[in-house]
Motif scaffolding. Structure first.
Motif, PDB file in Angstrom:
ATOM      1  N   ASP A  47       0.834  -1.200   0.000  1.00  0.00           N
ATOM      2  CA  ASP A  47       0.000   0.000   0.000  1.00  0.00           C
ATOM      3  C   ASP A  47       0.872   1.255   0.000  1.00  0.00           C
ATOM      4  O   ASP A  47       0.544   2.254  -0.646  1.00  0.00           O
ATOM      5  CB  ASP A  47      -0.921   0.019   1.222  1.00  0.00           C
ATOM      6  CG  ASP A  47      -2.123  -0.898   1.058  1.00  0.00           C
ATOM      7  OD1 ASP A  47      -2.108  -1.720   0.135  1.00  0.00           O
ATOM      8  OD2 ASP A  47      -3.066  -0.780   1.864  1.00  0.00           O
ATOM      9  N   ALA A  48       1.981   1.230   0.726  1.00  0.00           N
ATOM     10  CA  ALA A  48       2.879   2.376   0.771  1.00  0.00           C
ATOM     11  C   ALA A  48       3.447   2.665  -0.615  1.00  0.00           C
ATOM     12  O   ALA A  48       3.450   3.810  -1.071  1.00  0.00           O
ATOM     13  CB  ALA A  48       4.013   2.123   1.763  1.00  0.00           C
ATOM     14  N   ARG A  49       3.930   1.642  -1.271  1.00  0.00           N
ATOM     15  CA  ARG A  49       4.503   1.831  -2.608  1.00  0.00           C
ATOM     16  C   ARG A  49       3.438   2.324  -3.580  1.00  0.00           C
ATOM     17  O   ARG A  49       3.691   3.226  -4.382  1.00  0.00           O
ATOM     18  CB  ARG A  49       5.117   0.517  -3.104  1.00  0.00           C
ATOM     19  CG  ARG A  49       5.787   0.634  -4.470  1.00  0.00           C
ATOM     20  CD  ARG A  49       6.457  -0.673  -4.868  1.00  0.00           C
ATOM     21  NE  ARG A  49       7.025  -0.598  -6.204  1.00  0.00           N
ATOM     22  CZ  ARG A  49       8.193  -0.063  -6.489  1.00  0.00           C
ATOM     23  NH1 ARG A  49       8.939   0.435  -5.530  1.00  0.00           N
ATOM     24  NH2 ARG A  49       8.633  -0.037  -7.742  1.00  0.00           N
ATOM     25  N   PHE A  50       2.252   1.748  -3.501  1.00  0.00           N
ATOM     26  CA  PHE A  50       1.178   2.144  -4.408  1.00  0.00           C
ATOM     27  C   PHE A  50       0.839   3.621  -4.223  1.00  0.00           C
ATOM     28  O   PHE A  50       0.697   4.373  -5.196  1.00  0.00           O
ATOM     29  CB  PHE A  50      -0.066   1.283  -4.159  1.00  0.00           C
ATOM     30  CG  PHE A  50      -1.066   1.318  -5.271  1.00  0.00           C
ATOM     31  CD1 PHE A  50      -1.080   0.343  -6.241  1.00  0.00           C
ATOM     32  CD2 PHE A  50      -1.990   2.355  -5.363  1.00  0.00           C
ATOM     33  CE1 PHE A  50      -1.996   0.379  -7.284  1.00  0.00           C
ATOM     34  CE2 PHE A  50      -2.902   2.412  -6.396  1.00  0.00           C
ATOM     35  CZ  PHE A  50      -2.905   1.423  -7.364  1.00  0.00           C
ATOM     36  N   LEU A  51       0.733   4.062  -2.973  1.00  0.00           N
ATOM     37  CA  LEU A  51       0.400   5.460  -2.712  1.00  0.00           C
ATOM     38  C   LEU A  51       1.514   6.405  -3.170  1.00  0.00           C
ATOM     39  O   LEU A  51       1.241   7.462  -3.751  1.00  0.00           O
ATOM     40  CB  LEU A  51       0.126   5.665  -1.223  1.00  0.00           C
ATOM     41  CG  LEU A  51      -1.208   5.131  -0.700  1.00  0.00           C
ATOM     42  CD1 LEU A  51      -1.294   5.289   0.812  1.00  0.00           C
ATOM     43  CD2 LEU A  51      -2.379   5.845  -1.368  1.00  0.00           C
ATOM     44  N   VAL A  52       2.759   6.057  -2.906  1.00  0.00           N
ATOM     45  CA  VAL A  52       3.868   6.910  -3.319  1.00  0.00           C
ATOM     46  C   VAL A  52       3.884   7.066  -4.839  1.00  0.00           C
ATOM     47  O   VAL A  52       4.005   8.185  -5.357  1.00  0.00           O
ATOM     48  CB  VAL A  52       5.203   6.345  -2.806  1.00  0.00           C
ATOM     49  CG1 VAL A  52       6.391   7.050  -3.475  1.00  0.00           C
ATOM     50  CG2 VAL A  52       5.307   6.500  -1.290  1.00  0.00           C
ATOM     51  N   LEU A  53       3.744   5.962  -5.552  1.00  0.00           N
ATOM     52  CA  LEU A  53       3.776   6.034  -7.011  1.00  0.00           C
ATOM     53  C   LEU A  53       2.613   6.852  -7.548  1.00  0.00           C
ATOM     54  O   LEU A  53       2.777   7.681  -8.449  1.00  0.00           O
ATOM     55  CB  LEU A  53       3.756   4.630  -7.611  1.00  0.00           C
ATOM     56  CG  LEU A  53       4.999   3.771  -7.382  1.00  0.00           C
ATOM     57  CD1 LEU A  53       4.795   2.377  -7.966  1.00  0.00           C
ATOM     58  CD2 LEU A  53       6.235   4.422  -7.986  1.00  0.00           C
ATOM     59  N   VAL A  76       0.436   9.075  -5.871  1.00  0.00           N
ATOM     60  CA  VAL A  76       0.340  10.460  -5.403  1.00  0.00           C
ATOM     61  C   VAL A  76       1.420  11.336  -6.022  1.00  0.00           C
ATOM     62  O   VAL A  76       1.170  12.490  -6.395  1.00  0.00           O
ATOM     63  CB  VAL A  76       0.418  10.507  -3.864  1.00  0.00           C
ATOM     64  CG1 VAL A  76       0.549  11.938  -3.366  1.00  0.00           C
ATOM     65  CG2 VAL A  76      -0.814   9.849  -3.252  1.00  0.00           C
ATOM     66  N   LEU A  77       2.614  10.781  -6.177  1.00  0.00           N
ATOM     67  CA  LEU A  77       3.715  11.562  -6.750  1.00  0.00           C
ATOM     68  C   LEU A  77       3.784  11.440  -8.273  1.00  0.00           C
ATOM     69  O   LEU A  77       4.687  12.004  -8.898  1.00  0.00           O
ATOM     70  CB  LEU A  77       5.049  11.114  -6.132  1.00  0.00           C
ATOM     71  CG  LEU A  77       5.161  11.288  -4.616  1.00  0.00           C
ATOM     72  CD1 LEU A  77       6.532  10.832  -4.130  1.00  0.00           C
ATOM     73  CD2 LEU A  77       4.903  12.741  -4.199  1.00  0.00           C
ATOM     74  N   GLY A  95       7.524   3.067 -11.568  1.00  0.00           N
ATOM     75  CA  GLY A  95       8.481   2.337 -10.752  1.00  0.00           C
ATOM     76  C   GLY A  95       9.914   2.664 -11.136  1.00  0.00           C
ATOM     77  O   GLY A  95      10.793   2.780 -10.278  1.00  0.00           O
ATOM     78  N   THR A  96      10.163   2.823 -12.436  1.00  0.00           N
ATOM     79  CA  THR A  96      11.500   3.158 -12.916  1.00  0.00           C
ATOM     80  C   THR A  96      11.933   4.538 -12.423  1.00  0.00           C
ATOM     81  O   THR A  96      13.078   4.734 -11.996  1.00  0.00           O
ATOM     82  CB  THR A  96      11.536   3.123 -14.455  1.00  0.00           C
ATOM     83  OG1 THR A  96      11.185   1.815 -14.898  1.00  0.00           O
ATOM     84  CG2 THR A  96      12.924   3.482 -14.972  1.00  0.00           C
ATOM     85  N   GLU A  97      11.010   5.494 -12.470  1.00  0.00           N
ATOM     86  CA  GLU A  97      11.337   6.848 -12.000  1.00  0.00           C
ATOM     87  C   GLU A  97      11.651   6.858 -10.511  1.00  0.00           C
ATOM     88  O   GLU A  97      12.521   7.614 -10.054  1.00  0.00           O
ATOM     89  CB  GLU A  97      10.172   7.792 -12.298  1.00  0.00           C
ATOM     90  CG  GLU A  97      10.014   8.119 -13.773  1.00  0.00           C
ATOM     91  CD  GLU A  97       8.746   8.874 -14.068  1.00  0.00           C
ATOM     92  OE1 GLU A  97       8.731   9.656 -15.030  1.00  0.00           O
ATOM     93  OE2 GLU A  97       7.735   8.665 -13.341  1.00  0.00           O
ATOM     94  N   PRO A 127      13.926  15.391  -4.827  1.00  0.00           N
ATOM     95  CA  PRO A 127      13.001  15.807  -3.766  1.00  0.00           C
ATOM     96  C   PRO A 127      11.555  15.765  -4.251  1.00  0.00           C
ATOM     97  O   PRO A 127      11.281  15.957  -5.441  1.00  0.00           O
ATOM     98  CB  PRO A 127      13.437  17.244  -3.460  1.00  0.00           C
ATOM     99  CG  PRO A 127      14.091  17.722  -4.709  1.00  0.00           C
ATOM    100  CD  PRO A 127      14.758  16.520  -5.325  1.00  0.00           C
ATOM    101  N   ILE A 128      10.646  15.524  -3.332  1.00  0.00           N
ATOM    102  CA  ILE A 128       9.231  15.412  -3.708  1.00  0.00           C
ATOM    103  C   ILE A 128       8.556  16.782  -3.775  1.00  0.00           C
ATOM    104  O   ILE A 128       7.450  16.892  -4.315  1.00  0.00           O
ATOM    105  CB  ILE A 128       8.471  14.486  -2.747  1.00  0.00           C
ATOM    106  CG1 ILE A 128       8.469  15.044  -1.323  1.00  0.00           C
ATOM    107  CG2 ILE A 128       9.052  13.079  -2.786  1.00  0.00           C
ATOM    108  CD1 ILE A 128       7.631  14.218  -0.351  1.00  0.00           C
ATOM    109  N   GLY A 129       9.164  17.816  -3.246  1.00  0.00           N
ATOM    110  CA  GLY A 129       8.617  19.158  -3.338  1.00  0.00           C
ATOM    111  C   GLY A 129       7.484  19.394  -2.351  1.00  0.00           C
ATOM    112  O   GLY A 129       6.949  18.455  -1.751  1.00  0.00           O
TER     113      GLY A 129
END
Length: 288
Positions: free
Chosen positions: A29-35, A37-38, A42-44, A52-54
């Motif tokens: 769930d953490a990986r899914f949300l990070v990908l 929301v940001l 996966g490659t990026e 930085p995520i800004g």
């Protein structure tokens, strides 16, 4: 560490994983949300992990994590989910497509294996349109109608059909099951509400608090929608064409009861299909 503008993508993933783990929530769930929301692939995330995520990314991811920790499903947070390998947008009026329902699609395709057949399909309680869109994606000459009582669901279903390239072969109408429709169909499918009324309060918060109640409530015994649909199709004016099939998704302990309801109304039982967990998940009937 809290999320700030200078937090890197990899740090954000570690932070999200740790936060959710402390709440007993899976790493995926953490990986899914990070990908999501940001807006990263996966490659990026791997190759640009030190970017930085800004400030906007920090704020959006912090909000998403708070919502997930409060019990909101990932699919509701991102507003979309995958079904049958296809993307589907969600609305508050639609269920999140579930893997169990792919069993219904598979069973329906199995009953009509000719990929060139010009099937006429009816999807009752279409919701996000995931069942109908999946079927149309596999049968290039088929046309389908999705019925639902919710205008919000129908708007989302139309959007999903168009996004998945089948919008020109799909129509969506507001109706109370079969009311107002007069036609014969080669394939009628439905994943209706089937949770017994007294059981709804015991469901997991992710379902009870975030799925639309109208898509869950199957009446006192969970079978109200099956009775209504079977009555409508048995009496017409909606009916099965010669050689047609009617398939339902059912609750894990409802298959025999639904078979009985169909037989009582003159339908020919055409089999039960089990899901990957071994539960009787789909009941099929053939035309009388």
């Amino acid at each position: 560490m809290s999320l700030i503008a200078g937090t890197t993508r990899q740090e954000a993933l570690r932070h999200a994983t740790r936060c959710l783990a402390e709440g007993g929530i899976a790493d995926s769930d953490a990986r899914f949300l990070v990908l999501d929301v940001l807006r990263l692939s996966g490659t990026e995330l791997i190759l640009g992990g030190f970017e930085p995520i800004g400030p906007a990314g920090a704020a959006a991811l912090s909000e998403a994590l708070a919502r997930r920790l409060a019990g909101e499903p990932v699919a509701r947070i991102v507003g979309a989910w995958e079904f049958w390998g296809l993307p589907f947008g969600l609305a508050p009026e639609t269920l999140v497509p579930r893997a169990d329902t792919e069993t219904l699609v598979e069973a329906a395709l199995g009953r009509h294996p000719d990929r060139t057949s010009p099937l006429r399909i009816l999807d009752l309680g279409t919701g996000s349109g995931c069942i109908l869109v999946a079927l149309l994606s596999e049968r290039a000459n088929a046309f389908g109608i999705g019925l639902d009582r919710s205008e919000g669901a129908l708007i989302q279903a139309r959007t999903n059909a168009t996004a998945n390239g089948v919008g020109d072969r799909a129509a969506f109408m507001r109706a109370d099951w079969c009311a107002g429709l007069m036609a014969a169909f080669d394939l009628i499918v439905s994943n209706p509400p089937y949770i017994p009324l007294g059981v709804i309060a015991t469901l997991a918060d992710e379902v009870r608090l975030h799925d639309p109640a109208a898509a869950l409530d199957g009446g006192v015994d969970g079978l109200d929608a099956y009775r209504r649909i079977l009555d409508d199709v048995a009496r017409g004016p909606v009916r099965l064409a010669t050689g047609g099939s009617l398939l339902f998704e059912v609750g894990h302990d409802q298959a025999e009861a639904v078979l009985t309801l169909g037989r009582e109304r003159g339908f020919v039982a055409a089999g039960i299909t089990h899901d990957l967990a071994g539960h009787a998940r789909v009941v099929a009937f053939a035309s009388k």
